[in-house]
Design a protein around this motif. Structure first.
Motif, short mmCIF file in Angstrom:
data_model
loop_
_atom_site.label_atom_id
_atom_site.label_comp_id
_atom_site.label_asym_id
_atom_site.label_seq_id
_atom_site.Cartn_x
_atom_site.Cartn_y
_atom_site.Cartn_z
N ALA A 106 0.83 -1.21 0.00
CA ALA A 106 0.00 0.00 0.00
C ALA A 106 0.86 1.26 0.00
N ARG A 126 -10.27 4.30 -1.88
CA ARG A 126 -9.32 3.55 -1.06
C ARG A 126 -8.21 3.00 -1.96
N ASP A 128 -5.85 0.49 -3.81
CA ASP A 128 -5.88 -0.90 -4.21
C ASP A 128 -4.59 -1.56 -3.77
N ARG A 142 -8.26 -12.19 2.86
CA ARG A 142 -9.34 -11.27 3.17
C ARG A 142 -10.68 -11.98 3.04
N SER A 186 -15.99 -4.66 6.26
CA SER A 186 -15.59 -5.08 4.92
C SER A 186 -14.15 -5.58 4.92
N ASP A 188 -11.67 -4.12 3.55
CA ASP A 188 -10.81 -2.99 3.89
C ASP A 188 -10.81 -2.72 5.38
N ASP A 189 -11.97 -2.90 6.02
CA ASP A 189 -12.02 -2.73 7.47
C ASP A 189 -11.15 -3.76 8.17
N ARG A 191 -8.48 -5.15 6.93
CA ARG A 191 -7.10 -4.69 6.74
C ARG A 191 -6.74 -3.60 7.74
N ASP A 192 -7.66 -2.63 7.91
CA ASP A 192 -7.40 -1.54 8.86
C ASP A 192 -7.27 -2.07 10.29
N ARG A 217 -6.07 4.35 4.02
CA ARG A 217 -7.46 4.44 3.57
C ARG A 217 -7.65 5.53 2.52
#
Length: 259
Positions: A106, A126, A128, A142, A186, A188-189, A191-192, A217
């Protein structure tokens, strides 16, 4: 010729700790019980010398809690439990490395021109995490569907209360189910949350973690993120090296030379 008996001061002197600390370690079960002399003094042996070396080497590798669990299991003759604790610690280190690898992808993407300025890519809010040449398959895997708060807590290894605290700090921003109103996380969440957990274990404050997560993000700059990852990778390297030393000390304790 090896000594047959050691005083608490003898063990303490080798490691620069107090005699009371040695006694506390015995009380807590990380050292085997010492026999007592007729006058009531502790008389340690070479077994205690090796046990103390092993325990103190385990701490920077696995932390106090896991190191205590390992030594208490060893002292109780339960080697399987001790090895299982070591396995969990190694697995966590690997997971940390994999998460760092994904986030470093990232960081590289954050230095590219924004997607809106690249005609080959549609706009996205966001970053990729796909490396050049194909879709990204994160090493931690994921989820294909959103997770409820309990599922995310189990996956990351924290409590639901911690996730709610991270949300209040601006680290997480889950959606809400239309029918139930429950939090939904999600990919992404996830990952965060994994990034937050990684940095939290590295000793970073929640406000700093929130800043770092926003960089991933929103792709709004790389300096805070790059600095955090560089510092944490050094810590992971130090921990990996400490695991090598700890393994050697524990092996000496488990398979000692003839005393």
């Amino acid at each position: 010729m090896r000594r047959s008996s050691y005083r608490p001061a003898d063990l303490a002197r080798e490691h620069g700790i107090s005699t009371q600390t040695v006694r506390n370690y015995e009380r807590d079960g990380v050292l085997p019980p010492a026999r007592r002399t007729p006058s009531g003094y502790r008389a340690y042996t070479a077994v205690h010398v090796r046990a103390l070396r092993a325990y103190l080497a385990l701490i920077p590798a696995h932390g106090y809690a896991t190191s205590g669990e390992i030594m208490r299991a060893v002292n109780a003759g339960d080697l399987d439990t001790a090895l299982r604790a070591i396995d969990r610690s190694h697995a966590q280190l690997l997971r940390d490395r994999e998460t760092l690898d994904a986030v470093e992808v990232a960081v590289g993407l954050l230095t590219r021109p924004p997607a809106a300025s690249r005609p080959d890519r549609p706009p996205t809010s966001r970053p990729d995490l796909s490396p050049a040449g194909g879709p990204h398959q994160p090493p931690t895997g994921r989820p294909e569907r959103p997770l409820a708060i309990g599922g995310l807590a189990r996956r990351v290894g924290v409590t639901p209360a911690a996730l709610r605290k991270w949300e209040r700090a601006g680290i997480l921003a889950p959606s809400r189910g239309q029918a139930t109103g429950y939090r939904l996380y999600s990919a992404d969440d996830v990952r965060d949350a994994e990034l937050a957990h990684l940095l939290r274990r590295g000793g970073y404050r929640l406000d700093h973690i929130a800043t770092v997560v926003r960089q991933v993000r929103d792709a709004a700059g790389t300096e805070p993120l790059a600095e955090s990852l560089e510092n944490w990778r050094r810590r992971l390297t130090d921990r990996g090296r400490a695991m090598l030393t700890a393994a050697a000390r524990l092996a000496e304790h488990l398979s000692p030379p003839d005393d």
